[in-house]
Design an enzyme around this catalytic site. Structure first.
Site, short mmCIF file in Angstrom:
data_model
loop_
_atom_site.label_atom_id
_atom_site.label_comp_id
_atom_site.label_asym_id
_atom_site.label_seq_id
_atom_site.Cartn_x
_atom_site.Cartn_y
_atom_site.Cartn_z
N GLU A 174 0.86 -1.19 0.00
CA GLU A 174 0.00 0.00 0.00
C GLU A 174 0.89 1.24 0.00
OE1 GLU A 174 -4.04 -1.61 2.13
OE2 GLU A 174 -2.48 -0.89 3.45
N HIS A 212 -9.25 9.25 3.33
CA HIS A 212 -8.84 8.19 2.40
C HIS A 212 -9.12 8.70 1.00
CE1 HIS A 212 -8.29 4.36 0.47
NE2 HIS A 212 -7.94 3.82 1.62
N ARG A 257 -1.24 8.71 1.59
CA ARG A 257 -2.64 9.11 1.42
C ARG A 257 -2.89 10.60 1.40
NH1 ARG A 257 -5.48 4.81 5.28
NH2 ARG A 257 -4.88 3.12 3.91
N HIS A 315 -11.50 9.19 7.14
CA HIS A 315 -11.23 7.75 7.30
C HIS A 315 -10.69 7.39 8.68
CE1 HIS A 315 -10.26 3.73 5.93
NE2 HIS A 315 -8.97 3.89 6.20
N ARG A 360 -0.93 8.72 9.37
CA ARG A 360 -0.78 7.27 9.58
C ARG A 360 -0.41 6.56 8.27
NH1 ARG A 360 -4.50 2.70 9.05
NH2 ARG A 360 -5.97 4.18 8.16
P1 FAD Z 1 -13.29 -0.14 16.52
O1 FAD Z 1 -12.96 -1.35 15.75
O2 FAD Z 1 -13.98 0.95 15.80
O3 FAD Z 1 -14.17 -0.57 17.77
C1 FAD Z 1 -14.79 0.40 18.58
C2 FAD Z 1 -15.84 -0.27 19.43
O4 FAD Z 1 -16.31 0.61 20.43
C3 FAD Z 1 -17.07 -0.71 18.67
O5 FAD Z 1 -17.45 -1.98 19.13
C4 FAD Z 1 -18.11 0.33 19.05
O6 FAD Z 1 -19.43 -0.12 18.95
C5 FAD Z 1 -17.71 0.58 20.49
N1 FAD Z 1 -18.15 1.86 21.06
C6 FAD Z 1 -17.87 3.10 20.62
N2 FAD Z 1 -18.41 4.02 21.44
C7 FAD Z 1 -19.04 3.34 22.42
C8 FAD Z 1 -19.81 3.73 23.55
N3 FAD Z 1 -20.07 5.00 23.85
N4 FAD Z 1 -20.33 2.76 24.35
C9 FAD Z 1 -20.11 1.45 24.06
N5 FAD Z 1 -19.42 1.03 22.99
C10 FAD Z 1 -18.88 1.97 22.19
N6 FAD Z 1 -6.75 -0.18 9.38
C11 FAD Z 1 -5.76 -1.02 9.04
O7 FAD Z 1 -4.75 -1.14 9.75
N7 FAD Z 1 -5.86 -1.75 7.89
C12 FAD Z 1 -6.93 -1.67 7.06
O8 FAD Z 1 -6.99 -2.36 6.06
C13 FAD Z 1 -7.97 -0.78 7.40
N8 FAD Z 1 -9.04 -0.65 6.59
C14 FAD Z 1 -10.08 0.14 7.00
C15 FAD Z 1 -11.24 0.20 6.22
C16 FAD Z 1 -12.34 0.92 6.64
C17 FAD Z 1 -13.58 0.99 5.79
C18 FAD Z 1 -12.28 1.62 7.87
C19 FAD Z 1 -13.46 2.41 8.36
C20 FAD Z 1 -11.12 1.58 8.64
C21 FAD Z 1 -10.03 0.85 8.22
N9 FAD Z 1 -8.86 0.78 8.98
C22 FAD Z 1 -7.85 -0.06 8.60
C23 FAD Z 1 -8.78 1.43 10.29
C24 FAD Z 1 -9.06 0.38 11.37
O9 FAD Z 1 -10.12 -0.46 10.96
C25 FAD Z 1 -9.44 1.00 12.70
O10 FAD Z 1 -8.56 2.02 13.04
C26 FAD Z 1 -9.39 -0.07 13.79
O11 FAD Z 1 -10.21 -1.14 13.42
C27 FAD Z 1 -9.84 0.52 15.11
O12 FAD Z 1 -10.02 -0.53 16.02
P2 FAD Z 1 -10.56 -0.18 17.46
O13 FAD Z 1 -10.68 -1.46 18.19
O14 FAD Z 1 -9.75 0.90 18.04
O15 FAD Z 1 -12.00 0.46 17.20
C1 SIN Z 2 -7.38 0.35 2.78
O1 SIN Z 2 -7.60 -0.83 2.57
O2 SIN Z 2 -7.12 1.17 1.92
C2 SIN Z 2 -7.43 0.83 4.19
C3 SIN Z 2 -6.14 0.59 4.82
C4 SIN Z 2 -6.00 1.44 6.03
O3 SIN Z 2 -6.84 2.26 6.33
O4 SIN Z 2 -4.97 1.28 6.70
#
Ligand code: FAD
Ligand code: SIN
Length: 529
Positions: free
Chosen positions: A114, A241, A287, A348, A383
């Site tokens: 990437e 993004h 990005r 994003h 990032r």
């Molecule tokens: P999340 O996975 O968002 O989990 C947060 C949790 O908290 C959820 O369960 C939510 O319901 C809960 N929550 C929030 N507020 C409250 C509240 N007030 N009370 C109770 N529960 C609550 N990153 C990569 O490294 N590689 C990738 O390929 C990539 N692709 C992506 C594609 C997309 C479409 C998106 C949107 C993001 C992508 N990212 C990627 C970024 C990455 O997915 C996120 O940064 C990462 O998953 C965050 O994980 P997390 O556990 O911190 O939060």
């Molecule tokens: C993507 O697949 O382009 C998302 C990857 C990322 O957010 O790190």
């Protein structure tokens, strides 16, 4: 008076960060995982590209560290970056042990590339990596007898000395005793008391009108931590993004950066490639560079989208590598094997958040944060792709190690009052909430987006102040509900973003302003609130 729930470890959020941490502390005490929708719903589930990790023969930790520092534009904490890079292979190994099925090639993990990475180092499960990671973590957590999962429970506020009416003279002397949690089904706010609390609530993409993030991403953790007076850092760095699907019904569906990693070309409405004019790395520039280049093309040419073209690639390979993207685009009448994909940038990822040390500890005693809600110093001003799942896993592991020690020295706080809802009534005017949310998202998109200026930021700030007053007044008079709390949190986070952006009088990484276009050496520091 209903008795409070009591746990050794409270975890707010069930994405990759929260679930990984829960699994790692569960052998050391009782764990409550609170999550506002069902347990699988999280940004994590939507991750496409994958997880960056040095596994290739020609790759090295040194190069992954260098790529990350370069993307971070001078603001990464080198120790934090070194940690995630060196721990990457162990985290991948753990996921494999949990049963994750990643894409392989001749029996070896298939590694893709990437933007900003100097090697192929992205471990993935086709274009549905997040779904696979979330699947195995949910499976493991559900099996563990020390973990209770509270689905459809919403964390409203962290409990600190403030709720005991204790006078805390210094922000550094605050303790977290648990959280007030709304049971969405019953409408009751319960007390969940704990020896230690982890914020793993993810990001805040919903602050913007166009975002790749699902509806849960409303910045709740950052807003709660700010209200509790935790230190918050670098909120101005919002990653847009470059390529979300442009279609009236597609809700900014992400077209993974891995598509460009496989040779996808960005072209304008006349079919001309344009990236080389902006950066010698072309489509594989980081990005922020690609998003700004697209923004510039759209403004100069007055077009509504640019196009990502992979029609020159092998049809079978496209369907194998990108089954989700292929299927989703087809639903909207776009066959990506023969049609260029209309794309625009969308909000994003938030690089800023609740400031932590290298063990996930925030400035509040007993409160940890990891994943997208946290600012660990890994991402700096921008990032690197696929470093966020890696950061979430590594910092969940480190936070768990520290929290296991922390709980031995503290007991559960007694005397926490019940949630006070005196003077509140059921809301009469739901339309205020939806209208204010749309207004906030539009203001943030128009004035605090990819390209900023002093004028736009101060306009946004004035408008947000009004929204803030209206929402706060409504909140004080109304029984708590998820839409109202989310709106309150979104407005709070929007305000933090604007405030931080106004502090940074230079352009760096994701923060670009037409009033200060240069990066200034003396401004190489975090914006801390
Ligand atoms: P999340 O996975 O968002 O989990 C947060 C949790 O908290 C959820 O369960 C939510 O319901 C809960 N929550 C929030 N507020 C409250 C509240 N007030 N009370 C109770 N529960 C609550 N990153 C990569 O490294 N590689 C990738 O390929 C990539 N692709 C992506 C594609 C997309 C479409 C998106 C949107 C993001 C992508 N990212 C990627 C970024 C990455 O997915 C996120 O940064 C990462 O998953 C965050 O994980 P997390 O556990 O911190 O939060
Ligand atoms: C993507 O697949 O382009 C998302 C990857 C990322 O957010 O790190």
């Amino acid at each position: 008076m209903p008795t409070p729930h009591k746990y050794d470890f409270l975890v707010i959020g069930s994405g990759s960060a929260g679930l990984t941490y829960a699994l790692k502390v569960a052998d050391h005490g009782s764990v409550a995982v609170i999550t506002k929708k069902n347990k699988s719903e999280a940004n994590t589930r939507y991750a496409q590209g994958g997880i960056a990790s040095v596994l290739g023969q020609k790759d090295s930790f040194k190069e992954h560290i260098e790529d990350t520092l370069k993307a971070g534009a001078g603001l990464c904490k080198k120790e934090a970056v070194e940690l995630i890079v060196r721990e990457g292979p162990r985290m991948i190994e753990e996921l494999l042990e949990y049963g994750a099925q990643f894409t392989t090639d001749n029996g070896e993990l298939d590694l893709t590339r990437e933007g900003g990475h100097s090697h192929n180092r992205i471990v993935h499960a086709a274009d549905m990596t997040g779904e696979e990671v979330e699947r195995v973590l949910v499976e493991q957590v559900t099996k563990h007898e020390n973990i209770d999962i509270f689905e459809h429970h919403f964390a409203v506020d962290l409990i600190t000395e403030h709720h005991l009416s204790h006078y805390v003279s210094r922000y550094d002397d605050i303790h977290c005793f648990g959280a007030y949690i709304l049971d969405i089904e019953t409408g009751q706010v319960e007390r969940v008391l704990s020896r230690t609390t982890l914020l793993a609530t993810g990001g805040a993409g919903q602050v913007y009108q166009h975002t790749t993030n699902p509806s849960i991403a409303t910045g709740d953790g950052i807003a709660m931590a700010y209200r509790a007076k935790a230190r918050i850092a670098n909120m101005e760095f919002i990653q847009f993004h470059p390529t979300s699907l442009y279609h009236s019904e597609a809700d900014s569906f992400l077209i993974s950066e891995a598509v460009r990693g496989h040779g996808g070309k960005l072209v304008n409405g006349d079919g001309e490639r344009f990236m080389e004019q902006y950066d010698e790395r072309g489509e594989l520039a980081p990005r922020d560079v690609v998003a700004r280049a697209i923004d510039d093309q759209l403004k100069k040419r007055g077009e509504e989208s640019v196009y990502l073209d992979i029609t020159h690639l092998d049809e079978q390979k496209i369907k194998e590598e990108f089954p989700l993207i292929y299927k989703t685009c087809l639903q909207y009448g776009i066959d990506i094997t023969s049609d260029p994909i209309p794309v625009v940038p969308a909000a994003h990822y938030i690089c800023g958040g609740v400031m932590t040390d290298l063990h996930g500890q925030t400035s509040i005693y007993g409160l940890f944060a990891c994943g997208e809600v946290a600012n660990t110093g890994v991402h700096g001003a921008n990032r690197l792709a696929s470093n966020s799942l890696l950061e979430a896993l590594v910092f969940a592991d480190r936070s768990a190690k520290k929290a296991k020690d922390y709980v031995n020295d503290v007991s559960i706080k007694e005397g926490i009052p019940e949630w006070d809802e005196s003077g509140t009534a059921n809301p009469e005017e739901w339309v205020l909430i939806s209208h204010n949310k749309r207004e906030l998202q539009q203001i943030m998109w128009d004035y605090v987006g990819i390209v900023r200026s002093d004028l736009r930021l101060s306009r946004a700030q004035r408008r947000l102040r009004l929204l803030f007053e209206e929402v706060e007044d409504f909140y004080q008079r109304t029984k708590v509900s998820v839409p109202l709390c989310e709106l309150r949190n979104l407005v709070g986070v929007g305000d933090l973003i604007i405030h931080s952006a106004m502090q940074r009088r230079e352009s760096r990484g994701l923060h670009y302003t037409t009033d200060y276009t240069d990066t200034i050496d003396s401004a190489q520091r975090d914006t801390i609130i």
